[in-house]
Design a protein around this motif. Structure first.
Motif, PDB file in Angstrom:
ATOM      1  N   TYR A 197     -24.933  26.211   9.847  1.00 48.83           N
ATOM      2  CA  TYR A 197     -24.143  26.600   8.756  1.00 48.83           C
ATOM      3  C   TYR A 197     -23.010  25.568   8.550  1.00 48.83           C
ATOM      4  O   TYR A 197     -22.726  25.278   7.502  1.00 48.83           O
ATOM      5  N   ARG A 198     -22.384  25.522   9.651  1.00 43.74           N
ATOM      6  CA  ARG A 198     -21.144  24.313   9.471  1.00 43.74           C
ATOM      7  C   ARG A 198     -21.494  23.140   9.062  1.00 43.74           C
ATOM      8  O   ARG A 198     -20.835  22.498   8.152  1.00 43.74           O
ATOM      9  N   ASN A 199     -22.653  22.601   9.463  1.00 47.38           N
ATOM     10  CA  ASN A 199     -23.121  21.383   8.923  1.00 47.38           C
ATOM     11  C   ASN A 199     -23.584  21.400   7.582  1.00 47.38           C
ATOM     12  O   ASN A 199     -23.543  20.416   6.663  1.00 47.38           O
ATOM     13  N   LEU A 200     -24.157  22.494   7.327  1.00 48.46           N
ATOM     14  CA  LEU A 200     -24.498  22.766   5.701  1.00 48.46           C
ATOM     15  C   LEU A 200     -23.169  22.850   4.831  1.00 48.46           C
ATOM     16  O   LEU A 200     -23.306  21.984   3.909  1.00 48.46           O
ATOM     17  N   GLU A 201     -22.286  23.421   5.492  1.00 48.17           N
ATOM     18  CA  GLU A 201     -21.223  23.737   4.776  1.00 48.17           C
ATOM     19  C   GLU A 201     -20.355  22.218   4.465  1.00 48.17           C
ATOM     20  O   GLU A 201     -19.898  21.831   3.289  1.00 48.17           O
ATOM     21  N   GLN A 202     -20.538  21.259   5.381  1.00 48.59           N
ATOM     22  CA  GLN A 202     -19.800  20.022   5.308  1.00 48.59           C
ATOM     23  C   GLN A 202     -20.737  19.226   4.361  1.00 48.59           C
ATOM     24  O   GLN A 202     -19.951  18.417   3.542  1.00 48.59           O
ATOM     25  N   ALA A 203     -22.021  19.378   4.247  1.00 51.12           N
ATOM     26  CA  ALA A 203     -22.969  18.551   3.542  1.00 51.12           C
ATOM     27  C   ALA A 203     -22.442  18.962   2.202  1.00 51.12           C
ATOM     28  O   ALA A 203     -22.395  17.968   1.175  1.00 51.12           O
ATOM     29  N   ILE A 204     -22.472  20.109   1.719  1.00 49.34           N
ATOM     30  CA  ILE A 204     -22.178  20.870   0.403  1.00 49.34           C
ATOM     31  C   ILE A 204     -20.647  20.104   0.064  1.00 49.34           C
ATOM     32  O   ILE A 204     -20.616  19.607  -1.088  1.00 49.34           O
ATOM     33  N   ALA A 205     -19.834  20.182   0.826  1.00 45.16           N
ATOM     34  CA  ALA A 205     -18.273  19.647   0.436  1.00 45.16           C
ATOM     35  C   ALA A 205     -18.521  17.931   0.210  1.00 45.16           C
ATOM     36  O   ALA A 205     -17.841  17.559  -0.654  1.00 45.16           O
ATOM     37  N   GLU A 206     -19.280  17.142   1.064  1.00 44.48           N
ATOM     38  CA  GLU A 206     -19.205  15.945   0.920  1.00 44.48           C
ATOM     39  C   GLU A 206     -20.165  15.542  -0.401  1.00 44.48           C
ATOM     40  O   GLU A 206     -19.609  14.679  -0.952  1.00 44.48           O
ATOM     41  N   LEU A 207     -20.947  16.368  -0.772  1.00 47.37           N
ATOM     42  CA  LEU A 207     -21.723  16.300  -2.315  1.00 47.37           C
ATOM     43  C   LEU A 207     -21.034  16.658  -3.382  1.00 47.37           C
ATOM     44  O   LEU A 207     -21.363  16.731  -4.343  1.00 47.37           O
ATOM     45  N   GLY A 208     -19.803  17.358  -2.881  1.00 48.41           N
ATOM     46  CA  GLY A 208     -19.028  17.817  -4.151  1.00 48.41           C
ATOM     47  C   GLY A 208     -19.601  19.101  -4.856  1.00 48.41           C
ATOM     48  O   GLY A 208     -19.470  19.243  -6.117  1.00 48.41           O
ATOM     49  N   LEU A 209     -20.471  19.935  -4.037  1.00 41.36           N
ATOM     50  CA  LEU A 209     -21.318  20.824  -4.873  1.00 41.36           C
ATOM     51  C   LEU A 209     -20.900  22.480  -4.653  1.00 41.36           C
ATOM     52  O   LEU A 209     -21.351  23.536  -4.766  1.00 41.36           O
ATOM     53  N   GLN A 210     -19.482  22.256  -4.027  1.00 39.47           N
ATOM     54  CA  GLN A 210     -19.166  23.521  -3.919  1.00 39.47           C
ATOM     55  C   GLN A 210     -18.926  24.761  -5.079  1.00 39.47           C
ATOM     56  O   GLN A 210     -19.391  26.026  -4.687  1.00 39.47           O
ATOM     57  N   ASP A 211     -18.737  24.351  -6.298  1.00 47.11           N
ATOM     58  CA  ASP A 211     -19.022  25.114  -7.257  1.00 47.11           C
ATOM     59  C   ASP A 211     -20.393  25.307  -7.963  1.00 47.11           C
ATOM     60  O   ASP A 211     -20.368  26.112  -9.001  1.00 47.11           O
ATOM     61  N   ARG A 212     -21.298  24.684  -7.158  1.00 43.84           N
ATOM     62  CA  ARG A 212     -22.837  24.698  -7.962  1.00 43.84           C
ATOM     63  C   ARG A 212     -23.600  25.604  -6.906  1.00 43.84           C
ATOM     64  O   ARG A 212     -24.896  25.617  -7.273  1.00 43.84           O
ATOM     65  N   VAL A 213     -23.138  25.929  -5.604  1.00 46.77           N
ATOM     66  CA  VAL A 213     -24.150  26.299  -4.705  1.00 46.77           C
ATOM     67  C   VAL A 213     -23.711  27.920  -4.514  1.00 46.77           C
ATOM     68  O   VAL A 213     -22.798  28.330  -4.370  1.00 46.77           O
ATOM     69  N   GLU A 214     -24.891  28.729  -4.529  1.00 50.79           N
ATOM     70  CA  GLU A 214     -24.898  30.083  -4.234  1.00 50.79           C
ATOM     71  C   GLU A 214     -25.672  30.289  -2.981  1.00 50.79           C
ATOM     72  O   GLU A 214     -26.788  29.995  -2.924  1.00 50.79           O
ATOM     73  N   ILE A 215     -24.836  30.815  -2.049  1.00 50.24           N
ATOM     74  CA  ILE A 215     -25.406  30.879  -0.728  1.00 50.24           C
ATOM     75  C   ILE A 215     -25.739  32.469  -0.629  1.00 50.24           C
ATOM     76  O   ILE A 215     -24.821  33.469  -0.702  1.00 50.24           O
TER      77      ILE A 215
END
Length: 212
Positions: free
Chosen positions: A22-40
């Motif tokens: 999950y931590r790695n997934l979280e970082q991947a989301i952040a690096e791609l700038g997808l925080q506002d587009r992702v629903e977990i």
């Protein structure tokens, strides 16, 4: 272009690879700038659905289930502590540590979803089990963790007495098994593509990029 990216994370709260993944997934989301587009959404998976209420000593469990020796078990704990440090998570294994039944955890996580507190509760339970030496099968412990993330404790505990909530969790688990999920963590994007395991950040970035 997809407006929202739905990510299902199939996992158990006593799975060390699940928090690392999950931590790695979280970082991947952040690096791609997808925080506002992702629903977990966290999906239930019990590594040990038949685990009795008293639990089982972790070392004995590892030896029985995986054939671990005391030496390999000790090395695994050292390796996990190092991997945890890399993703800012503390694994604090101890001699009396037990693997416990997690079904109540999954019932509460399903309830927390109604209030958009599922991820907060999931992370709280990971920390409770791996860092704080807590028994996450103990309902008194669960009540405190539910309160810590802002859930109504009385309502949350009532869910644990509701047989229909338990049945719902078991049915959801069965559905994921039928879809081919046999190990955790498994990360599923838009119910179309998935990878199993605690992949590095780049692996999750590739998975996400395929969705956008």
């Amino acid at each position: 272009m997809v407006d929202k990216i739905k990510i299902d994370v199939v996992s158990d709260v006593v799975c060390p690879w699940c928090i690392i993944g999950y931590r790695n997934l979280e970082q991947a989301i952040a690096e791609l700038g997808l925080q506002d587009r992702v629903e977990i959404e966290w999906q239930p998976f019990e590594l040990n659905p038949d685990m009795p209420a008293e639990g089982e000593n972790l070392s004995a469990h590892s030896a029985r289930k995986y054939g671990s020796t005391p030496e390999s078990s000790a090395q695994f704990r050292l390796d996990m502590a190092a991997r945890g440090a890399e993703v800012d998570f503390k694994f604090d294994y101890f001699k009396e540590m037990k693997i416990v039944n997690t079904r109540d955890c999954h019932v509460l996580l399903e309830y927390a979803k109604e209030f958009n507190l599922q991820t907060e509760l999931k992370l709280r339970l990971f920390a409770a089990f791996f860092t704080e030496h807590k028994d996450v099968s103990d309902r008194a412990v669960l009540a405190k963790e539910a309160e810590a993330v802002g859930l109504n404790v009385e309502a949350a505990m009532a869910k644990l007495e509701d047989d229909s909530c338990l049945k719902e969790i078991q049915e959801t688990e069965a559905q994921w098994h039928q879809m081919g999920v046999s190990s955790v963590p498994t990360v599923v994007v838009n119910r179309k593509s998935a990878i199993a395991g605690a992949h590095p950040v780049e692996g999750f970035k590739q998975l996400l990029q395929s969705a956008i």
